[in-house]
Design an enzyme around this catalytic site. Structure first.
Site, PDB file in Angstrom:
ATOM      1  N   LYS A   1     -27.616 -38.403  -6.889  1.00 23.08           N
ATOM      2  CA  LYS A   1     -26.291 -39.326  -7.019  1.00 23.08           C
ATOM      3  C   LYS A   1     -26.728 -40.808  -6.399  1.00 23.08           C
ATOM      4  CE  LYS A   1     -22.985 -35.595  -7.485  1.00 23.08           C
ATOM      5  NZ  LYS A   1     -22.081 -34.670  -6.585  1.00 23.08           N
TER       6      LYS A   1
ATOM      7  N   LYS B   1     -28.191 -28.881 -23.526  1.00 24.63           N
ATOM      8  CA  LYS B   1     -26.993 -28.301 -23.631  1.00 24.63           C
ATOM      9  C   LYS B   1     -25.877 -29.172 -23.655  1.00 24.63           C
ATOM     10  CE  LYS B   1     -25.905 -27.695 -18.773  1.00 24.63           C
ATOM     11  NZ  LYS B   1     -25.384 -26.818 -17.787  1.00 24.63           N
TER      12      LYS B   1
ATOM     13  N   LYS C   1     -20.576 -33.013 -20.061  1.00 25.62           N
ATOM     14  CA  LYS C   1     -19.758 -33.644 -19.976  1.00 25.62           C
ATOM     15  C   LYS C   1     -20.527 -35.271 -20.091  1.00 25.62           C
ATOM     16  CE  LYS C   1     -16.246 -31.706 -17.217  1.00 25.62           C
ATOM     17  NZ  LYS C   1     -15.518 -31.328 -15.848  1.00 25.62           N
TER      18      LYS C   1
END
Ligand code: TRP
Length: 333
Positions: A113, A197, A200
């Site tokens: 992040k 996969k 979001k």
């Protein structure tokens, strides 16, 4: 026999998609039958990315409605919103005193992040695993159903729980283990973009709340190849992915029909996609309708949230009192 305790948190970012449903929600539905489950909406965690108040509010409401629509039952599970249980934040403050900069900085998700958003490396991001540990151990959970990406955070929760036990020479906290079904029936749902996969952030998802016409559009646009050139050839990943989706939402007859068509080279991907879209819609439609109904019923949502908060606080207060006792916060005067 008292049931074992399961805790799992969901960040209120974005709508649930088929990947969430078959990867996680479906196992929550099974777990709530046999375990003492705490499922909560991690709204404090979501503050690391600075949502506006309006977005935070609608995100929390949306996930709550979606989980209820999927069949998470407030009579069986304790469903609550993290910020409704202030005891969690209190335990987080205590745990922070024994969480070290070095180990927090080394966490993969923190590094990831920080690399992606170098302008927003806040302390909440650094201590994310400490808050997550507080979420889990405040209910003395034995099991936490999490995906691969959360395994390290769970390992940190075990570390903080064990460290607390050793430091105060007590056995207050069980060490939470990842929950895996013995049948191994966690399904990985692929996306429609040819590889990987459904996720979001990948932007390749089909949402439970999505309109049928948008689902059709997305499925018809899914990546394929030029079609098989010789009988019984191996399927390219993009094509394999469509078959995987078909296996999840269609009947075995439909799957073998298209499998045979692929193998004798008569397949038309357009037909497969049409069928896939309709079967996805048949699966999501009742859930979608239920989400929309529940979203309108604010009285019901409020009741569920209050009932969950009350039950979660009861468990959290009990643990927090024990914690304060061993730390030395008990007044002797
Ligand atoms: N970090 C989790 C995620 O991003 C969400 C979460 C917060 C969680 N607290 C938790 C998951 C406690 C399990 C247990 O998916």
């Amino acid at each position: 026999m008292t049931k074992q305790i399961v805790v799992s948190g969901i960040r209120p970012t974005g709508n649930l998609h088929l990947g969430n449903y078959f990867g996680a929600v479906r196992s929550f539905l099974k777990m709530q039958e046999d375990y003492n489950c705490y499922f909560f909406i991690a709204d404090i965690h979501s503050l690391t990315t600075h949502p506006t108040p309006v977005n935070l509010q609608s995100g929390v409401k949306q996930v709550l409605a979606e989980y209820l629509a999927c069949g998470i039952d407030p009579e069986k599970s304790i469903i609550f919103i993290q910020s409704d249980v202030p005891e969690v934040s209190e335990l987080y403050a205590f745990l922070n005193m024994n969480a070290y900069l070095g180990e927090l900085e080394r966490t993969t998700s923190f590094k990831e992040k920080a690399r992606k958003n170098p302008e927003n490396v806040n302390a909440g991001l650094l201590t994310y695993p400490v808050l997550m540990a507080a979420d889990i151990i405040i209910h003395k959970a034995q099991f936490v159903p999490v995906g691969k990406d959360q395994e390290q955070n769970l390992e940190m929760a075990r570390k903080f729980a064990g460290r607390f036990n050793r430091m105060y020479n007590c056995e207050l906290f069980p060490l939470p283990q990842p929950f895996t079904f013995d049948g191994g029936d966690m399904i990985k749902v692929p996306g429609l973009d040819g590889s990987g996969k459904m996720g979001k952030s990948e932007g390749n998802g089909i949402f439970l709340v999505e309109d049928p016409k948008d689902i059709r559009k997305k499925v018809m646009r899914a990546v394929t190849d030029a079609g098989p050139l010789e009988p019984n050839s191996k399927k390219a990943e993009a094509v394999e992915n469509l078959f995987t989706l078909l296996k999840i939402v269609s009947t075995p007859e439909v799957v073998s029909h298209f499998d045979a068509a692929y193998n004798d080279c008569s397949i038309r991907y357009g037909d497969l996609k049409k069928q896939l879209a309709e079967d996805i819609i048949a699966f999501t439609s009742p859930i979608r309708e239920s989400i929309l109904e529940i979203l309108k019923d604010e009285a019901y949502l409020g009741k569920v949230a209050r009932m969950g908060a009350e039950r979660a606080r009861e468990s959290a207060q009990k643990t927090l009192n024990e914690v304060k006792d061993v730390i030395g916060f008990r007044r002797l005067f």
